[in-house]
Scaffold this active site. Structure first.
Site, mmCIF file in Angstrom:
data_model
loop_
_atom_site.group_PDB
_atom_site.id
_atom_site.type_symbol
_atom_site.label_atom_id
_atom_site.label_comp_id
_atom_site.label_asym_id
_atom_site.label_seq_id
_atom_site.Cartn_x
_atom_site.Cartn_y
_atom_site.Cartn_z
ATOM 1 N N GLY A 70 1.809 -5.014 -4.502
ATOM 2 C CA GLY A 70 3.195 -4.817 -4.081
ATOM 3 C C GLY A 70 3.807 -6.093 -3.522
ATOM 4 O O GLY A 70 4.981 -6.386 -3.768
ATOM 5 N N THR A 71 3.017 -6.853 -2.789
ATOM 6 C CA THR A 71 3.536 -8.083 -2.194
ATOM 7 C C THR A 71 3.974 -9.077 -3.263
ATOM 8 O O THR A 71 5.060 -9.655 -3.183
ATOM 9 C CB THR A 71 2.464 -8.712 -1.266
ATOM 10 O OG1 THR A 71 2.232 -7.808 -0.186
ATOM 11 C CG2 THR A 71 2.918 -10.048 -0.710
ATOM 12 N N ASN A 150 7.929 2.281 4.835
ATOM 13 C CA ASN A 150 6.510 2.477 5.101
ATOM 14 C C ASN A 150 6.211 2.956 6.516
ATOM 15 O O ASN A 150 5.202 3.601 6.753
ATOM 16 C CB ASN A 150 5.745 1.179 4.823
ATOM 17 C CG ASN A 150 6.414 -0.045 5.420
ATOM 18 O OD1 ASN A 150 7.622 -0.246 5.263
ATOM 19 N ND2 ASN A 150 5.650 -0.857 6.115
ATOM 20 N N GLN A 178 5.878 2.749 -1.398
ATOM 21 C CA GLN A 178 5.564 3.993 -0.688
ATOM 22 C C GLN A 178 6.100 5.222 -1.420
ATOM 23 O O GLN A 178 5.689 6.344 -1.129
ATOM 24 C CB GLN A 178 6.172 3.968 0.723
ATOM 25 C CG GLN A 178 5.586 2.908 1.631
ATOM 26 C CD GLN A 178 4.189 3.240 2.116
ATOM 27 O OE1 GLN A 178 3.773 4.393 2.147
ATOM 28 N NE2 GLN A 178 3.450 2.216 2.493
ATOM 29 N N SER A 198 2.564 -0.343 -6.242
ATOM 30 C CA SER A 198 1.233 -0.825 -5.875
ATOM 31 C C SER A 198 0.168 0.218 -6.203
ATOM 32 O O SER A 198 0.443 1.420 -6.192
ATOM 33 C CB SER A 198 1.220 -1.125 -4.372
ATOM 34 O OG SER A 198 -0.104 -1.288 -3.916
ATOM 35 N N GLY A 199 -1.062 -0.252 -6.465
ATOM 36 C CA GLY A 199 -2.144 0.664 -6.819
ATOM 37 C C GLY A 199 -2.831 1.339 -5.646
ATOM 38 O O GLY A 199 -3.122 2.529 -5.678
ATOM 39 N N THR A 236 -5.330 -14.221 -16.203
ATOM 40 C CA THR A 236 -6.083 -13.192 -16.921
ATOM 41 C C THR A 236 -5.912 -11.846 -16.233
ATOM 42 O O THR A 236 -6.025 -11.745 -15.014
ATOM 43 C CB THR A 236 -7.579 -13.588 -16.979
ATOM 44 O OG1 THR A 236 -7.670 -14.827 -17.672
ATOM 45 C CG2 THR A 236 -8.412 -12.530 -17.680
ATOM 46 N N CYS A 324 0.999 -4.869 20.095
ATOM 47 C CA CYS A 324 -0.428 -5.152 20.204
ATOM 48 C C CYS A 324 -1.164 -4.897 18.903
ATOM 49 O O CYS A 324 -2.277 -5.366 18.721
ATOM 50 C CB CYS A 324 -1.059 -4.321 21.316
ATOM 51 S SG CYS A 324 -0.820 -5.085 22.911
#
Lengths: 387, 124
Positions: A70-71, A150, A178, A198-199, A236, A324
């Site tokens: 996704g990125t 997300n 998402q 995304s997978g 590839t 945090c």
């Protein structure tokens, strides 16, 4: 049965996906670009997966480009459009609550001289159509608004934004990482020119994703060095992961209505249980325009990381928008964008329900959560001072 | 990411609570940053005979509060003023770099309680 409630972070691989992938780890090792028989087997598998992805979002196979996730898809859509269309203009419209893959790409483009409008969202996390239209200028080359968030699960009016983009002849990209499997996707009906997916968010393999690019849409490539993916994305093909993405997306979209209903049932049981059993809690995000697996609540007077650690010790995995847990000084940009105070954002808890969680798992979580919250509150000077 | 000692003090924090009619009380940090620590001390003949804390914060904030209270209990006020954040972190088997500020807050909270005690007992 699973105590893992962080399915928006990543998901476990489904047995059916594993079964599809294993032969491509164990036996079929070909390079899909090779002309020989071993290569042809690999090519066949890649093209089969491409057809599965295309079918899931009602696209043509030749409009699907496999990426490393996704990125990469988000980076490619945003930067690729910027580079290809900078002669027309240098203005991009996005929202304040995008994933960092889009936000940080936009911030990087700003350093290259692009002008970015970050649209605000309302208290429920929705972008306003009037704001989108008002932001469009003659030099606007791209609108990038995510399909579903997300963190808080807010589902954006993507089809309406698509219509606006079309009317103003501006390219439109949506990050649907998402949304796949949670919202029916028809790229034609949505009017999107590019869509990222995304997978590993849909019970597939990590390290693979895809970018849908509508036929005829021109964007620059990010990766050079080979003729793979119709010459637009060198490297590839990641054969096992691509096969896994095809299997996973087919599995999750084949019966999407009942899949969504099952998730909503568990999600709403969790939301209702938390808001009823634990005082001083609030739901973040939209009450109905919400991902079927997303629960995000603010738990007043306590801090998110402490809550996550205690939940983990009790066997439950979750996530938080607390500073945090982000490794930065500020809490989640999404929670701040919907108007939460820093305190409320630090005390946020995201529970993302998935296919492996049962209603019994939800009940077990609901049985331990109030006690954990109370023990942290008993330690909190803010709870002591509450008015 | 946390040491065993941090997890121990996080899951079983020592000296949690309040002291009614404490001789000194100090609060540091702010909710915006995600950490608030409040410490109470009871002082008898210049010796800290009891110490309690309340903390809003992450695992490291709770663990450093707990460890700091253990380290000053039974010490003289002068000895307690020598407490450093590094000593608190070391006693916990170290802290991740991003969490070192929690140990600093714990040191500051102890010192704030002692300063409060000293301002109320100027002759002590």
């Amino acid at each position: 049965m699973s105590m893992y409630f962080d399915n928006a972070g990543t998901t476990a691989i489904k047995p059916e996906v594993m079964e599809a992938v294993l032969p491509y780890l164990a036996g079929y090792y070909g390079n899909a670009s090779s002309i020989h028989a071993v290569g042809r087997d690999a090519r066949k598998a890649v093209e089969n997966a491409r057809a599965q992805v295309a079918a899931a979002i009602h696209a043509k196979p030749e409009e699907i480009y496999f990426t490393a996730g996704g990125t990469e898809s988000d980076n490619w859509a945003v930067k690729g459009t910027a580079f290809a269309h900078c002669e027309k203009g240098k203005h991009i419209i996005t929202s304040a609550i995008e994933h960092h893959a889009v936000l940080h790409s936009c911030q990087w483009l700003q350093k290259q001289g692009f002008d970015i409008t970050y649209l605000p969202v309302d208290a429920h996390g929705l972008v306003s159509l009037a704001d989108v239209e008002a932001a469009i200028r003659p030099d606007t080359i791209l609108i990038s608004i995510m399909m579903a968030n997300n963190e808080i699960g807010a589902i954006q009016p993507v089809a309406e934004i698509g219509a606006l983009a079309k009317a103003h002849k501006v390219l439109f990209h949506t990050d649907a990482v998402q949304a796949v499997g949670a919202v029916p996707i028809d790229v034609g009906a949505l009017g999107v020119d590019m869509l990222s997916l995304s997978g590993h968010k849909i019970y597939g393999v990590k390290g693979v994703g895809a970018l849908y690019i509508r036929q005829g849409v021109r964007i620059d490539s990010l990766l050079h060095g080979g003729a793979q993916e119709r010459g637009r994305r060198a490297g590839t093909e990641n054969l096992p992961a691509i096969v896994g993405l095809g299997a996973a997306i087919e599995l999750i979209t084949q019966d999407i209505e009942s899949h969504v209903l099952r998730l909503i049932k568990k999600r709403d049981r969790l939301i209702g249980g938390i808001l009823t059993a634990i005082p001083h809690t609030r739901l973040n995000g939209h009450p109905t325009r919400r991902l079927p697996g997303n629960v995000n609540v603010s738990v007043d007077y306590i801090e998110g990381e402490a809550l996550l650690l205690r939940l983990d010790l009790a066997g439950f995995q979750a996530s938080s928008g607390s500073a945090c847990t982000s490794g930065s000084l500020d809490p989640s940009h999404v929670l701040l964008a919907i108007g939460l105070s820093h305190e409320a954002a630090h005390g946020s808890l995201r529970l993302s329900v998935g296919d492996f969680n049962t209603e019994q798992d939800v009940d077990e979580l609901l049985a331990v959560l109030p006690g954990i919250v109370q023990s942290l509150r008993d330690m909190s000077p803010m709870y002591q001072n509450r008015s | 990411m946390y040491s065993e000692q941090v997890m121990d003090h996080f899951t079983s924090p020592r000296n949690v609570g309040e002291i009614n009619s404490a001789d000194g009380e100090g609060t540091v940090g702010n909710a915006k940053c995600g950490d608030i620590m409040r410490m109470y001390i009871k002082v008898d003949n210049g010796v800290i005979t009891d110490v309690k804390f309340k903390t809003f914060g992450c695992g490291a904030a709770i663990a450093t509060s707990s460890m700091a209270t253990e380290m000053v209990k039974g010490k003289t006020v002068e000895e307690a003023l020598q407490l450093t954040n590094q000593a608190v972190a070391d006693a916990l088997g170290g802290l991740p770099p991003v969490k070192m500020h929690c140990s600093l807050l714990a040191e500051e909270a102890i010192k704030a309680a002692i300063e409060d005690y000293m301002s109320k007992h100027p002759s002590a």
